[in-house]
Enzyme design. Structure first.
Site, PDB file in Angstrom:
ATOM      1  CG  ASP A  60      -1.885   1.185   1.232  1.00  0.00           C
ATOM      2  OD1 ASP A  60      -1.993   1.869   0.197  1.00  0.00           O
ATOM      3  OD2 ASP A  60      -2.494   1.445   2.291  1.00  0.00           O
ATOM      4  CG  HIS A 103      -2.899  -0.043   9.318  1.00  0.00           C
ATOM      5  ND1 HIS A 103      -3.765   1.007   9.141  1.00  0.00           N
ATOM      6  CD2 HIS A 103      -1.945   0.114   8.374  1.00  0.00           C
ATOM      7  CE1 HIS A 103      -3.369   1.755   8.122  1.00  0.00           C
ATOM      8  NE2 HIS A 103      -2.254   1.238   7.645  1.00  0.00           N
ATOM      9  CG  ASP A 200      -2.587   6.678   7.387  1.00  0.00           C
ATOM     10  OD1 ASP A 200      -2.892   7.309   6.370  1.00  0.00           O
ATOM     11  OD2 ASP A 200      -2.826   5.457   7.538  1.00  0.00           O
ATOM     12  CD  GLU A 242      -6.191   9.960   5.848  1.00  0.00           C
ATOM     13  OE1 GLU A 242      -6.518   9.702   4.694  1.00  0.00           O
ATOM     14  OE2 GLU A 242      -5.777   9.100   6.645  1.00  0.00           O
TER      15      GLU A 242
HETATM   16  C1  NOJ Z   1      -4.789   6.891   4.254  1.00  0.00           C
HETATM   17  C2  NOJ Z   1      -3.667   7.107   3.282  1.00  0.00           C
HETATM   18  O1  NOJ Z   1      -3.741   8.407   2.757  1.00  0.00           O
HETATM   19  C3  NOJ Z   1      -3.798   6.044   2.218  1.00  0.00           C
HETATM   20  O2  NOJ Z   1      -2.890   6.274   1.174  1.00  0.00           O
HETATM   21  C4  NOJ Z   1      -3.589   4.690   2.854  1.00  0.00           C
HETATM   22  O3  NOJ Z   1      -3.817   3.680   1.893  1.00  0.00           O
HETATM   23  C5  NOJ Z   1      -4.537   4.481   4.034  1.00  0.00           C
HETATM   24  N1  NOJ Z   1      -4.622   5.614   4.897  1.00  0.00           N
HETATM   25  C6  NOJ Z   1      -4.102   3.273   4.863  1.00  0.00           C
HETATM   26  O4  NOJ Z   1      -2.952   3.595   5.607  1.00  0.00           O
END
Ligand code: NOJ
Length: 548
Positions: A60, A103, A200, A242
């Site tokens: 990710d 996580h 995050d 965020e």
């Molecule tokens: C939000 C992040 O901006 C995104 O890119 C990510 O996939 C998810 N959180 C999981 O960490």
């Protein structure tokens, strides 16, 4: 004027792996970034936000962390990172990093241990259920790429919770050891010299997940605890969260209602983001006026972070179905431009038809609205996207430095690059690159430099009040102002294609020596503000008053 650095900052977001590759292995790295700091300094950036820098299986884009106390070896070493902080500091640039602690990766040694045995010291660091939770298929963040939020682990013989992808098991914030570890991670990076964190997924970090309850309670006290800890270790460190949540919940992230700002310092303004995009699509400022009116009052020190593009899709989920349809029709009509049924996976320049006037308008608007502007790498030169890449990767292609092979990003063979560079069409690197624009005083890059310099002379935008000037205005025109004890700025942005003329004589008396400090073209002197033309997609930043 506040002396809090983050209220006057210009934040630049980048991912090390796609920024600059110094050793020719096809992946950007820290020495590569250090080599580009002068570019960022010249652009006027005062703070860099780095997307995750830690070792990671990278399923990710680094948001699946396998070791919170190191940097990904592809990027360099901790030594390189310390050097980056020093070199950035020399140029007056602060560095904040992504703190991804909702996580871990399922390859993180904590999870590997936790799943292996009920006696593991890390077993209780994660969220488990012995039985299949009834809400197993609810609350997915990535519909289409994710089919559940609880998955069965055959080794543990238990269900584990993952708000995001299956390979990102959630940590359990109720566990005091987890809380202590998160504080230790923050302290470690603060000790190295970072200026703070982009946190995050904050609503999910503080979630006290109960199996079967898709609406589990949230522990806001953790944010208070974390803020205290961070502030004690580095008094001017900042937490930029965020939290894409309902407007009524937003203030709670800053502090208790009516209380002091004792939690997060800054929040990304997702609501304004979607409304700005809607306003640009409809060529009508109304959604922005609504957003300004509806903005909750923040406790002292609380600050919005504004953005047009980030590394994810543009999230339109908080718009009505009709509004969303309008944005899709204008900016992402092709299903392959859309993502998760709620967003657009394009960069701004292609969305705006590579129209220079509309690009300037969009960014002049963002940077003049209240809060701290955040700019995604490559937007300053109008980079495009690559819709052939999967999902959000479309907008994560390498930075286009020059017309050299691989856009000057790397000397590796093209098939060795971390992601392909954009080669063809209007956004190919032979057309869109830094070197070319640097030599051109009329380029978008040169415009960004001028615009940011102008903003730096207007501290009231970052720290002052921002209000809609509610006078009869021609269709398409947004008039707003920023005020604080240093002065007043007046902003006119014409979202429509036709020239309009505004009569702002009702506030003319407030102006001392009004003059255009930034505009899309030369305009006649503003005089008493009675007759202010603004071209189609044009804008005028007018200084009204400045305290000596
Ligand atoms: C939000 C992040 O901006 C995104 O890119 C990510 O996939 C998810 N959180 C999981 O960490």
């Amino acid at each position: 004027m506040s002396d809090r650095w983050y209220q006057q900052a210009v934040v630049y977001c980048l991912d090390i792996d796609t920024f600059a590759d110094s050793n020719g292995d096809g992946c950007g790295d820290i020495p590569g970034l250090i080599g580009r700091l002068d570019y960022l300094a010249r652009l006027g950036v005062t703070c860099i936000w780095l997307n995750p820098i830690h070792p990671s299986p990278d399923r990710d884009d680094g948001y699946d962390v396998a070791d919170f106390y190191n940097v990904d070896p592809r990027f360099g070493t901790l030594g390189d990172f310390a050097e980056l902080l020093h070199q950035a500091g020399n140029r007056g640039i602060k560095v904040i990093i992504d703190l991804v602690v909702n996580h871990t990766s399922d390859k993180h040694p904590w999870f590997v241990s936790a799943r292996s045995s009920p006696d593991s010291p890390y077993r209780d660091w994660y969220v488990w259920s012995e039985t299949e939770p009834a809400d197993r298929k609810q609350g997915m963040v990535f519909p289409g790429e994710q089919s559940e939020t609880w998955s069965y682990d055959r080794t543990a013989k238990l269900w584990y919770y993952h708000r995001f992808y299956k390979f990102q098991p959630d940590l359990d914030i109720r566990n005091p050891e987890v809380r202590a570890e998160i504080k230790k991670i923050c302290a470690f990076w603060l000790q190295l010299g970072v200026a703070g964190f982009r946190m995050d997924a904050v609503p999910f970090i503080i979630e006290e997940t109960d199996p079967g309850n898709p609406d589990s309670p949230k522990d806001f006290d953790f944010l208070t605890e974390l803020r205290q800890h961070v502030q004690w270790r580095r008094s001017d460190a900042v937490l930029l969260a965020e939290a894409n949540v309902e407007p009524t919940q937003l203030v709670t992230y800053f502090g208790d209602e009516g209380g002091s700002g004792n939690r997060i310092h800054m929040l990304f303004d997702f609501l304004l983001n979607a409304r700005m995009v809607l306003a640009l699509a409809r060529e009508d400022p109304e959604p922005i006026i609504d957003a300004l009116r509806d903005t909750p009052k923040l406790p002292a020190g609380g600050q919005w972070a504004t953005f047009l593009r980030n590394h994810d899709e543009i999230d339109l989920s908080r718009l009505t179905a009709e509004q969303r349809a309008d944005v899709f029709a204008k900016f992402g009509p092709d299903p392959q431009m859309q993502l998760y049924g709620r967003g657009i996976r394009r960069r701004l320049a292609p969305m705006l038809g590579n129209d220079r006037r509309r690009l300037e308008l969009a960014y002049a608007l963002q940077f003049s609205l209240r809060g701290t502007p955040v700019l995604r790498y490559g937007e300053e030169i109008g980079m495009g996207d690559d819709l052939a890449l999967e999902g959000r990767d479309a907008i994560r292609t390498p930075m286009q430095w020059s017309g050299l092979p691989n856009a000057g990003f790397s000397t590796a063979a093209p098939d060795q690059l971390v992601r392909p560079v954009v080669r063809d069409g209007d956004f190919g690197y032979d057309k869109v690159n830094v070197t070319r624009q640097r030599h051109d005083a009329s380029s978008l890059l040169s415009w960004f430099e001028r615009m940011i310099r102008t903003l730096r002379e207007a501290p009231e935008v970052g720290t002052g009040s921002c209000s809609h000037v509610d006078v009869p205005a021609p269709r398409g025109l947004l008039v707003h102002r920023a005020d604080d004890d240093t002065g007043t700025m007046l902003f006119l942005h014409n979202l429509g294609p036709r020239e309009v003329t505004a009569d702002l004589s009702s506030i003319g008396a407030e102006a001392e020596l009004p003059n255009d400090v930034l505009a899309d073209q030369e305009y006649p002197e503003p005089g008493k503000l009675a007759d202010l033309p603004v071209a189609g997609y044009g804008y005028r930043w007018i200084r009204m008053r400045r305290t000596a």
